[in-house]
Design an enzyme around this catalytic site. Structure first.
Site: not given
Ligand code: BDR
Ligand code: CA
Length: 326
Positions: A9, A13-14, A157, A163, A165, A238-239
């Site tokens: 998405d 970081d994707d 987060n 989290e 996702n 992250h990703d």
């Molecule tokens: C995840 O949430 C998204 O905002 C980032 O792309 C990552 O996949 C981190 O919690």
């Molecule tokens: Ca992501």
């Protein structure tokens, strides 16, 4: 060579995960599928196409689910901006979308390859993967494994426990964790060790060229956002951790756990409750006689120098290939 489908998405970081997958000679990126998460399905799909167009990544891109399975839509505009990938300039999306829905692309691709050869890498909400499992359950025995960015066994987060996702589509996440396949959970506990420190930024700067500039622009945006939102010392990558683990499974250590997703908690919806096999007495879910489902590999400790090498090497490789193309 490992074959992967990156379900994402983009998302800052994707975008780095896409570049790592496309730039690693050890991974064949079979396709990119998109899912609403960080932003709407229109925006994340356009962003995926734009990243591919900008950096000569010629792989199928298939648009996926616009909404979570059950709950209301949760987007992350406050983190990723009005476009879902605010900050570094990107060209207009120039490639055509694959004609198939992401769910059909995933099923067709997994079923068309030899059993045990395709790894699914979901780094957004798990909606497409859950729908694909429901439409064609045989993908569960067909894939090599599923390496997800999502969850946490310490803190969240979006809420104190959850989290993004998993919180954005908890029912889909529970489908993915319960399915009879190998899942690696790359949660916040791991990804918060994957920081784009000054050292990594300097190494990426040394690569030079537009890809390096784009990555630095992504991290600049993330740093600005996180400074105000979460006060983290450097951008969190992250990703890309999931892609890194497919390239080199030794990039982090894992521990087996029984992972369940909280679907009903007033304050804890979207929490991943991880019961570690190594826990004293194993703290069985359910009755004392019920066996736990200790199948999930939970990512624990990152080999940061190795991670930094994988990122730098992939960007160098992609930059060389791109120079060759122009
Ligand atoms: C995840 O949430 C998204 O905002 C980032 O792309 C990552 O996949 C981190 O919690
Ligand atoms: Ca992501």
């Amino acid at each position: 060579m490992k074959k992967i489908i990156l379900d994402c998405d983009p998302g800052h970081d994707d975008a780095i995960a896409i570049l790592l997958a496309a730039g690693s000679p050890d991974v064949e990126l079979l396709g990119i599928t998109t899912v609403a998460g960080n932003h709407t399905i229109d925006n994340v799909t356009r962003n995926a196409l734009s990243v591919c167009a900008a950096y000569g990544i010629e792989v199928p891109v298939a648009r996926g689910a616009a909404w979570p399975l059950v709950g209301p839509q949760v987007l992350a505009k406050e983190v990723h901006g009005e476009t879902g990938l605010d900050g570094p300039p990107l060209p207009e999306a120039a490639f055509d979308l694959d004609e198939r829905h992401a769910v059909d692309f995933i099923i067709d691709t997994v079923m068309a390859h030899e059993p045990g050869t395709v790894t699914l890498v979901p780094v957004g909400p798990f909606t497409n993967i859950a729908l694909a499992l429901r439409k064609e359950p045989r993908i569960a025995e067909r894939v090599e494994s599923v390496v997800v960015m999502g969850g946490s066994f310490t803190r969240g987060n979006v809420t104190p426990t959850s989290e993004f996702n998993v919180y954005a589509d908890p029912e889909a996440a529970e489908v993915v964790f319960r399915a009879p396949w190998n899942v690696t959970m790359v949660g916040l506990d791991l990804t918060h060790q994957a920081l784009a420190t000054r050292e990594l930024q300097d190494r990426v700067r040394a690569v030079g060229g537009p890809i390096s500039e784009f990555v630095l622009g992504v991290w600049e945006w993330v740093a600005t956002r996180f400074e105000s939102l979460q006060q983290i010392e450097a951008p969190v990558v992250h990703d890309a951790c999931c892609v890194a683990a497919v390239i080199d499974p030794t990039v982090f250590t894992v521990e087996k756990a029984d992972v369940r997703v909280e679907l009903t908690g007033t304050w804890t919806r979207g929490m991943t409750v991880a019961n570690f096999e190594s826990a004293p007495g194993k703290n069985h879910f359910g009755s004392a006689t019920e066996q736990g489902d200790y199948r999930t590999d939970v990512a624990m400790t990152l080999d940061w120098p190795r991670f930094a090498d994988l990122i730098t090497d992939a960007l160098q490789h992609l930059t060389r290939v791109r120079k060759g193309q122009s």
